[in-house]
Scaffold this motif. Sequence first.
Motif, PDB file in Angstrom:
ATOM      1  N   ALA A 155      32.064  94.340  23.019  1.00 19.00           N
ATOM      2  CA  ALA A 155      32.446  95.701  22.636  1.00 19.00           C
ATOM      3  C   ALA A 155      31.687  96.742  23.462  1.00 19.00           C
ATOM      4  O   ALA A 155      32.274  97.718  23.937  1.00 19.00           O
ATOM      5  CB  ALA A 155      32.198  95.918  21.144  1.00 19.00           C
ATOM      6  N   ALA A 156      30.388  96.529  23.649  1.00 15.21           N
ATOM      7  CA  ALA A 156      29.591  97.465  24.453  1.00 15.21           C
ATOM      8  C   ALA A 156      30.054  97.456  25.904  1.00 15.21           C
ATOM      9  O   ALA A 156      30.085  98.496  26.571  1.00 15.21           O
ATOM     10  CB  ALA A 156      28.111  97.118  24.354  1.00 15.21           C
ATOM     11  N   GLY A 157      30.441  96.282  26.398  1.00 17.27           N
ATOM     12  CA  GLY A 157      30.952  96.180  27.764  1.00 17.27           C
ATOM     13  C   GLY A 157      32.264  96.930  27.937  1.00 17.27           C
ATOM     14  O   GLY A 157      32.477  97.600  28.955  1.00 17.27           O
ATOM     15  N   ALA A 158      33.132  96.821  26.950  1.00 15.30           N
ATOM     16  CA  ALA A 158      34.408  97.555  27.017  1.00 15.30           C
ATOM     17  C   ALA A 158      34.153  99.061  26.982  1.00 15.30           C
ATOM     18  O   ALA A 158      34.785  99.824  27.726  1.00 15.30           O
ATOM     19  CB  ALA A 158      35.317  97.135  25.866  1.00 15.30           C
ATOM     20  N   LEU A 159      33.217  99.492  26.134  1.00 15.42           N
ATOM     21  CA  LEU A 159      32.875 100.915  26.072  1.00 15.42           C
ATOM     22  C   LEU A 159      32.287 101.377  27.397  1.00 15.42           C
ATOM     23  O   LEU A 159      32.700 102.409  27.947  1.00 15.42           O
ATOM     24  CB  LEU A 159      31.895 101.190  24.929  1.00 15.42           C
ATOM     25  CG  LEU A 159      31.387 102.630  24.834  1.00 15.42           C
ATOM     26  CD1 LEU A 159      32.528 103.610  24.593  1.00 15.42           C
ATOM     27  CD2 LEU A 159      30.333 102.731  23.732  1.00 15.42           C
ATOM     28  N   ALA A 160      31.333 100.631  27.934  1.00 14.28           N
ATOM     29  CA  ALA A 160      30.711 101.005  29.202  1.00 14.28           C
ATOM     30  C   ALA A 160      31.751 101.074  30.318  1.00 14.28           C
ATOM     31  O   ALA A 160      31.726 101.992  31.143  1.00 14.28           O
ATOM     32  CB  ALA A 160      29.607 100.005  29.567  1.00 14.28           C
ATOM     33  N   GLY A 161      32.688 100.128  30.337  1.00 11.94           N
ATOM     34  CA  GLY A 161      33.741 100.138  31.353  1.00 11.94           C
ATOM     35  C   GLY A 161      34.646 101.350  31.231  1.00 11.94           C
ATOM     36  O   GLY A 161      34.982 101.988  32.238  1.00 11.94           O
ATOM     37  N   THR A 179      19.341 100.000  19.533  1.00 13.42           N
ATOM     38  CA  THR A 179      19.251 101.095  20.491  1.00 13.42           C
ATOM     39  C   THR A 179      19.775 100.652  21.845  1.00 13.42           C
ATOM     40  O   THR A 179      19.908  99.456  22.118  1.00 13.42           O
ATOM     41  CB  THR A 179      17.795 101.568  20.668  1.00 13.42           C
ATOM     42  OG1 THR A 179      16.996 100.472  21.114  1.00 13.42           O
ATOM     43  CG2 THR A 179      17.237 102.145  19.376  1.00 13.42           C
ATOM     44  N   THR A 180      20.064 101.651  22.674  1.00 12.25           N
ATOM     45  CA  THR A 180      20.459 101.397  24.046  1.00 12.25           C
ATOM     46  C   THR A 180      19.737 102.400  24.937  1.00 12.25           C
ATOM     47  O   THR A 180      19.442 103.518  24.510  1.00 12.25           O
ATOM     48  CB  THR A 180      21.993 101.475  24.227  1.00 12.25           C
ATOM     49  OG1 THR A 180      22.336 101.001  25.524  1.00 12.25           O
ATOM     50  CG2 THR A 180      22.525 102.879  24.022  1.00 12.25           C
ATOM     51  N   TYR A 181      19.427 102.004  26.130  1.00  7.45           N
ATOM     52  CA  TYR A 181      18.745 102.863  27.095  1.00  7.45           C
ATOM     53  C   TYR A 181      19.718 103.924  27.581  1.00  7.45           C
ATOM     54  O   TYR A 181      20.812 103.614  28.019  1.00  7.45           O
ATOM     55  CB  TYR A 181      18.266 101.998  28.260  1.00  7.45           C
ATOM     56  CG  TYR A 181      17.590 102.721  29.392  1.00  7.45           C
ATOM     57  CD1 TYR A 181      16.357 103.337  29.198  1.00  7.45           C
ATOM     58  CD2 TYR A 181      18.153 102.752  30.652  1.00  7.45           C
ATOM     59  CE1 TYR A 181      15.713 103.974  30.251  1.00  7.45           C
ATOM     60  CE2 TYR A 181      17.526 103.387  31.710  1.00  7.45           C
ATOM     61  CZ  TYR A 181      16.301 103.996  31.504  1.00  7.45           C
ATOM     62  OH  TYR A 181      15.671 104.623  32.551  1.00  7.45           O
ATOM     63  N   GLY A 240      18.682  97.497  35.621  1.00  4.71           N
ATOM     64  CA  GLY A 240      19.828  96.719  36.065  1.00  4.71           C
ATOM     65  C   GLY A 240      19.616  95.214  36.009  1.00  4.71           C
ATOM     66  O   GLY A 240      20.573  94.449  35.970  1.00  4.71           O
ATOM     67  N   ALA A 241      18.363  94.787  35.955  1.00  9.23           N
ATOM     68  CA  ALA A 241      18.053  93.357  35.903  1.00  9.23           C
ATOM     69  C   ALA A 241      18.045  92.808  34.482  1.00  9.23           C
ATOM     70  O   ALA A 241      17.959  91.595  34.295  1.00  9.23           O
ATOM     71  CB  ALA A 241      16.701  93.090  36.557  1.00  9.23           C
ATOM     72  N   THR A 242      18.162  93.676  33.478  1.00 10.88           N
ATOM     73  CA  THR A 242      18.160  93.183  32.099  1.00 10.88           C
ATOM     74  C   THR A 242      19.477  92.478  31.788  1.00 10.88           C
ATOM     75  O   THR A 242      20.524  92.806  32.343  1.00 10.88           O
ATOM     76  CB  THR A 242      17.939  94.325  31.076  1.00 10.88           C
ATOM     77  OG1 THR A 242      19.076  95.200  31.103  1.00 10.88           O
ATOM     78  CG2 THR A 242      16.658  95.094  31.369  1.00 10.88           C
ATOM     79  N   ALA A 243      19.415  91.532  30.887  1.00 12.01           N
ATOM     80  CA  ALA A 243      20.625  90.799  30.501  1.00 12.01           C
ATOM     81  C   ALA A 243      21.664  91.739  29.904  1.00 12.01           C
ATOM     82  O   ALA A 243      22.859  91.595  30.163  1.00 12.01           O
ATOM     83  CB  ALA A 243      20.267  89.686  29.515  1.00 12.01           C
ATOM     84  N   TYR A 244      21.213  92.702  29.122  1.00 12.23           N
ATOM     85  CA  TYR A 244      22.150  93.655  28.510  1.00 12.23           C
ATOM     86  C   TYR A 244      22.899  94.439  29.581  1.00 12.23           C
ATOM     87  O   TYR A 244      24.120  94.560  29.525  1.00 12.23           O
ATOM     88  CB  TYR A 244      21.371  94.595  27.576  1.00 12.23           C
ATOM     89  CG  TYR A 244      22.211  95.657  26.906  1.00 12.23           C
ATOM     90  CD1 TYR A 244      23.050  95.340  25.843  1.00 12.23           C
ATOM     91  CD2 TYR A 244      22.166  96.979  27.332  1.00 12.23           C
ATOM     92  CE1 TYR A 244      23.815  96.311  25.212  1.00 12.23           C
ATOM     93  CE2 TYR A 244      22.927  97.952  26.710  1.00 12.23           C
ATOM     94  CZ  TYR A 244      23.752  97.614  25.658  1.00 12.23           C
ATOM     95  OH  TYR A 244      24.512  98.583  25.048  1.00 12.23           O
ATOM     96  N   ALA A 245      22.172  94.979  30.543  1.00  9.28           N
ATOM     97  CA  ALA A 245      22.823  95.749  31.615  1.00  9.28           C
ATOM     98  C   ALA A 245      23.782  94.871  32.417  1.00  9.28           C
ATOM     99  O   ALA A 245      24.888  95.305  32.759  1.00  9.28           O
ATOM    100  CB  ALA A 245      21.778  96.380  32.525  1.00  9.28           C
ATOM    101  N   LYS A 246      23.375  93.670  32.702  1.00  6.52           N
ATOM    102  CA  LYS A 246      24.229  92.760  33.471  1.00  6.52           C
ATOM    103  C   LYS A 246      25.490  92.362  32.701  1.00  6.52           C
ATOM    104  O   LYS A 246      26.574  92.311  33.255  1.00  6.52           O
ATOM    105  CB  LYS A 246      23.455  91.492  33.842  1.00  6.52           C
ATOM    106  CG  LYS A 246      22.430  91.685  34.920  1.00  6.52           C
ATOM    107  CD  LYS A 246      21.727  90.368  35.187  1.00  6.52           C
ATOM    108  CE  LYS A 246      20.645  90.510  36.209  1.00  6.52           C
ATOM    109  NZ  LYS A 246      19.919  89.243  36.423  1.00  6.52           N
ATOM    110  N   ASN A 247      25.316  92.044  31.414  1.00 10.60           N
ATOM    111  CA  ASN A 247      26.427  91.518  30.627  1.00 10.60           C
ATOM    112  C   ASN A 247      27.372  92.580  30.084  1.00 10.60           C
ATOM    113  O   ASN A 247      28.491  92.258  29.692  1.00 10.60           O
ATOM    114  CB  ASN A 247      25.901  90.669  29.464  1.00 10.60           C
ATOM    115  CG  ASN A 247      25.276  89.382  29.954  1.00 10.60           C
ATOM    116  OD1 ASN A 247      25.731  88.787  30.917  1.00 10.60           O
ATOM    117  ND2 ASN A 247      24.214  88.971  29.306  1.00 10.60           N
TER     118      ASN A 247
END
Length: 146
Positions: free
Chosen positions: A21-27, A107-109, A124-131
């Motif tokens: 869901a967060a990936g779809a929002l970010a996209g 939370t999110t950065y 950018g190297a965090t798993a959250y940012a990557k995924n």
Amino acid sequence: MPDGVTLTALKLDGIPLLASAAGALAGTLREHIGELSDAVWAAHRKAHKFKFQLYDLASFCQVLATEPGADLAGESARAVLAALADPALTLASDHVGAAYATVGGLTTYMLPPGAGLPISPYYGATAYAKNTGWGDFLAAYHTSVG
């Protein structure tokens, strides 16, 4: 910091649901940042802020989903809220103090654009940012607003 506290217990098995869901929002935000930058900036300013440029993801999405001009992101923001509320992810969540009533537990950065600081080169190297592509969204956001 306001008086009060918030605490959330998560089931790690539910993380893929939230990441999707967060990936779809970010996209969506990255793809349409030119049209959505004002709404994102308004939601960012109204989201509950914690230390270290961390903002409550639920309060950000709650505002974004209702912000004028954010129709393109509303569905994705509501999907993140649904993922945060899903029992597959959230075992328990509670707060003490009115200041935390809209906090969702994660939370999110979100370094504010124009803060005079660059996005952390390590983010950018965090798993959250990557995924989720959240780092790519932040870069587009900073370019659009900053």
